[in-house]
Design a protein around this motif. Structure first.
Motif, PDB file in Angstrom:
ATOM      1  N   GLU A  81      45.746 -63.022  -6.938  1.00 64.70           N
ATOM      2  CA  GLU A  81      44.737 -62.266  -7.685  1.00 64.70           C
ATOM      3  C   GLU A  81      43.909 -63.202  -8.575  1.00 64.70           C
ATOM      4  OE1 GLU A  81      46.199 -59.145 -10.189  1.00 64.70           O
ATOM      5  OE2 GLU A  81      44.189 -58.403 -10.582  1.00 64.70           O
ATOM      6  N   TRP A  82      44.609 -64.099  -9.281  1.00 66.10           N
ATOM      7  CA  TRP A  82      43.930 -65.019 -10.189  1.00 66.10           C
ATOM      8  C   TRP A  82      42.954 -65.916  -9.413  1.00 66.10           C
ATOM      9  CZ3 TRP A  82      44.246 -70.406 -10.116  1.00 66.10           C
ATOM     10  CH2 TRP A  82      43.567 -71.025 -11.171  1.00 66.10           C
ATOM     11  N   ALA A  84      41.563 -65.436  -6.425  1.00 65.34           N
ATOM     12  CA  ALA A  84      40.444 -64.670  -5.857  1.00 65.34           C
ATOM     13  C   ALA A  84      39.426 -64.322  -6.943  1.00 65.34           C
ATOM     14  CB  ALA A  84      40.973 -63.402  -5.189  1.00 65.34           C
ATOM     15  N   GLU A  85      39.921 -63.914  -8.122  1.00 65.30           N
ATOM     16  CA  GLU A  85      39.004 -63.566  -9.226  1.00 65.30           C
ATOM     17  C   GLU A  85      38.215 -64.791  -9.664  1.00 65.30           C
ATOM     18  OE1 GLU A  85      38.380 -60.628 -10.590  1.00 65.30           O
ATOM     19  OE2 GLU A  85      39.898 -59.475  -9.506  1.00 65.30           O
ATOM     20  N   SER A  86      38.893 -65.953  -9.709  1.00 64.08           N
ATOM     21  CA  SER A  86      38.210 -67.153 -10.191  1.00 64.08           C
ATOM     22  C   SER A  86      37.112 -67.601  -9.223  1.00 64.08           C
ATOM     23  CB  SER A  86      39.206 -68.282 -10.450  1.00 64.08           C
ATOM     24  OG  SER A  86      39.659 -68.820  -9.241  1.00 64.08           O
ATOM     25  N   SER A  88      35.348 -65.406  -7.319  1.00 68.26           N
ATOM     26  CA  SER A  88      34.361 -64.340  -7.086  1.00 68.26           C
ATOM     27  C   SER A  88      33.602 -63.930  -8.347  1.00 68.26           C
ATOM     28  CB  SER A  88      35.054 -63.107  -6.488  1.00 68.26           C
ATOM     29  OG  SER A  88      35.994 -62.601  -7.403  1.00 68.26           O
ATOM     30  N   SER A  89      34.124 -64.290  -9.527  1.00 64.36           N
ATOM     31  CA  SER A  89      33.517 -63.780 -10.772  1.00 64.36           C
ATOM     32  C   SER A  89      32.122 -64.362 -11.023  1.00 64.36           C
ATOM     33  CB  SER A  89      34.434 -64.059 -11.959  1.00 64.36           C
ATOM     34  OG  SER A  89      34.695 -65.428 -12.039  1.00 64.36           O
ATOM     35  N   SER A 123      30.923 -58.652  -6.195  1.00 61.37           N
ATOM     36  CA  SER A 123      31.975 -59.482  -6.783  1.00 61.37           C
ATOM     37  C   SER A 123      33.363 -58.903  -6.467  1.00 61.37           C
ATOM     38  CB  SER A 123      31.734 -59.574  -8.298  1.00 61.37           C
ATOM     39  OG  SER A 123      32.840 -60.068  -8.952  1.00 61.37           O
ATOM     40  N   GLU A 124      33.483 -57.573  -6.592  1.00 65.60           N
ATOM     41  CA  GLU A 124      34.765 -56.913  -6.290  1.00 65.60           C
ATOM     42  C   GLU A 124      35.108 -57.023  -4.805  1.00 65.60           C
ATOM     43  OE1 GLU A 124      37.130 -55.231  -8.408  1.00 65.60           O
ATOM     44  OE2 GLU A 124      35.986 -56.607  -9.658  1.00 65.60           O
ATOM     45  N   ALA A 127      36.266 -60.466  -4.105  1.00 65.24           N
ATOM     46  CA  ALA A 127      37.616 -60.691  -4.637  1.00 65.24           C
ATOM     47  C   ALA A 127      38.674 -60.051  -3.726  1.00 65.24           C
ATOM     48  CB  ALA A 127      37.728 -60.138  -6.054  1.00 65.24           C
ATOM     49  N   ARG A 131      41.489 -62.046  -1.488  1.00 64.91           N
ATOM     50  CA  ARG A 131      42.928 -61.759  -1.640  1.00 64.91           C
ATOM     51  C   ARG A 131      43.573 -61.514  -0.280  1.00 64.91           C
ATOM     52  NH1 ARG A 131      43.397 -57.473  -6.515  1.00 64.91           N
ATOM     53  NH2 ARG A 131      45.609 -57.519  -6.007  1.00 64.91           N
TER      54      ARG A 131
END
Lengths: 139, 75
Positions: A81-82, A84-86, A88-89, A123-124, A127, A131
């Motif tokens: 999760e971390w 993928a967020e990093s 895509s943000s 972005s979502e 992400a 993932r």
């Protein structure tokens, strides 16, 4: 290898987000194209999309729970999760900066609101997709 | 010159077999992760934290370097 509950949950979130918000953007795009620039005109459509998304999310997670044991999250889920967020943000950041620039140039609110919503959506989706890639290919 | 690539191999599959064919689910429950995470570790798709690595070694009663090995390979 069968998917864990966390991976199934990501699939459900990706599907529901694309279906509900994708439908919103399809209809809102037609409305924008036809010249409707009053922001309140989009509110009912947006509310319906969110309600549909919540219903789909609940149904999808119920199916995921019934199809196998729902284990808790572990360190691999958190790392995925971390990561993928990093990656895509930045998309949302680009959207915010573009929206601020658009405000300076006096672009109508309806365009700015949809730009922000679109970059949040993209972005979502990015992400969730990352993932799934990390779950399948390794992290 | 870039440093050599580090590949971490493991003997979890063999150790499970030698421990009365312990299942991935059994090992997962004993170390506090999901069965899919054990599968990913075994397949080299995920390298666990030191904490989980030590827990795995503890379950099999082996030192860490008998469970995980660092293999250097050129880039």
């Amino acid at each position: 290898m069968g998917a864990s509950f966390e991976e199934k949950s990501v699939w459900v979130q990706l599907t529901c987000t694309v279906l509900a918000l994708g439908a919103y953007f399809a209809v809102a795009g037609v409305m924008l194209w036809s010249g409707i620039t009053a922001l309140p005109a989009y509110v009912p459509l947006f509310i319906v999309s969110i309600v549909v998304m919540v219903i789909l999310l609940i149904a999808g997670h119920l199916i995921a729970v019934l199809s196998g044991k729902a284990e808790g999250r572990d360190e691999r889920d958190r790392l995925i999760e971390w990561k993928a967020e990093s990656y895509s943000s930045w998309l949302l950041g680009v959207g915010v900066l573009t929206a601020v620039t658009a405000m300076i140039f006096g672009i109508e609110n309806v365009w700015i609101a949809h730009l922000l919503l679109l970059t949040l959506f993209l972005s979502e989706v990015m992400a969730f997709t990352l993932r799934i890639v990390y779950y399948r290919r390794g992290v | 010159m870039p440093p050599p690539k580090v590949v971490i191999a493991n003997q979890i599959r063999v150790l499970r077999f030698n421990h009365r064919e312990m299942t991935q689910q059994d090992l997962a429950e004993r170390i506090g992760v999901s069965r899919q995470t054990v599968n990913a570790i075994e397949g080299g798709k995920y390298f666990p934290s030191l904490e989980v690595a030590f827990r795995i070694a503890q379950v099999f009663g082996k030192p860490l370097d008998e469970v995980f090995q660092c293999v250097m390979s050129p880039q």
